[in-house]
Design a protein around this motif. Sequence first.
Motif, mmCIF file in Angstrom:
data_model
loop_
_atom_site.group_PDB
_atom_site.id
_atom_site.type_symbol
_atom_site.label_atom_id
_atom_site.label_comp_id
_atom_site.label_asym_id
_atom_site.label_seq_id
_atom_site.Cartn_x
_atom_site.Cartn_y
_atom_site.Cartn_z
ATOM 1 N N HIS A 6 0.824 -1.213 0.000
ATOM 2 C CA HIS A 6 0.000 0.000 0.000
ATOM 3 C C HIS A 6 0.861 1.268 0.000
ATOM 4 O O HIS A 6 0.576 2.227 -0.706
ATOM 5 N N ASP A 34 -5.450 1.335 6.956
ATOM 6 C CA ASP A 34 -5.135 0.213 7.836
ATOM 7 C C ASP A 34 -4.864 0.653 9.264
ATOM 8 O O ASP A 34 -4.325 -0.109 10.060
ATOM 9 N N HIS A 88 -11.199 -4.751 11.474
ATOM 10 C CA HIS A 88 -10.332 -4.497 10.333
ATOM 11 C C HIS A 88 -11.143 -4.578 9.044
ATOM 12 O O HIS A 88 -12.035 -5.398 8.922
ATOM 13 N N ARG A 89 -10.761 -3.737 8.098
ATOM 14 C CA ARG A 89 -11.487 -3.613 6.835
ATOM 15 C C ARG A 89 -12.944 -3.231 7.058
ATOM 16 O O ARG A 89 -13.849 -3.760 6.437
ATOM 17 N N HIS A 93 -12.335 1.412 5.081
ATOM 18 C CA HIS A 93 -12.186 0.877 3.726
ATOM 19 C C HIS A 93 -13.447 1.116 2.902
ATOM 20 O O HIS A 93 -13.868 0.262 2.127
ATOM 21 N N HIS A 125 -5.437 2.371 -1.934
ATOM 22 C CA HIS A 125 -5.535 1.366 -0.869
ATOM 23 C C HIS A 125 -6.836 0.563 -1.007
ATOM 24 O O HIS A 125 -6.835 -0.662 -0.940
ATOM 25 N N ASP A 129 -7.156 -3.469 -1.828
ATOM 26 C CA ASP A 129 -7.825 -4.398 -0.913
ATOM 27 C C ASP A 129 -9.061 -5.026 -1.558
ATOM 28 O O ASP A 129 -9.485 -6.116 -1.167
HETATM 29 ZN ZN LIG Z 1 -6.453 -2.312 4.133
#
Ligand SMILES: [Zn+2]
Length: 181
Positions: A6, A34, A88-89, A93, A125, A129
Amino acid sequence: MRLRTHIVTGGVIGFWIGGPLGGVLGAFSGAVPDVDLDVGSVARGARGLGALAIVGGTLGGYLLRSPWMIGIGLGGGFLLWMLIRLPHRGPTHSLALAVLWSLLGALLWKEPALAGAWAAGYLSHLLLDALTPQGIPWLWPLSAGRLRLAHWRTGSLWDHGILLLSGIAGLGLLSWRLLNG
Ligand SMILES: [Zn+2]
């Protein structure tokens, strides 16, 4: 994708759009989504940065008599702390956060190329992803559905290949700029 992928990809795209400073901004924005990773150095760094924003913003704003500085320091710091607790994510995102991040860039950087590099790093990014099996919740908070453009696993040959290609593109751009002044 891995954080280094990234950072390098965001940096090269930012460099292409906004020159050397654009490269730094693109690399930074490429890493920012992130911040929700709850392990390792990213989360620790984000927590530290949040604390710094809260303390620095309050003290600096008090000394300079700037309510703006206090507001941005407190708001930014607590937002950072909140984000690292998210799954996360998650929201970082999404397109909604990418738009917010781009607006912040437009406020911070008067030069369009720099604001563009800032926004492009973040978008790169999300795109990277979206190429992994987990995908990204791109329409959050409207929908929890995930966008998956490919099934390239983090740490797979694809991940390494993108890092390598970005590195080559970055070196090419750098030598082109050096040769053409
Ligand atoms: Zn990510």
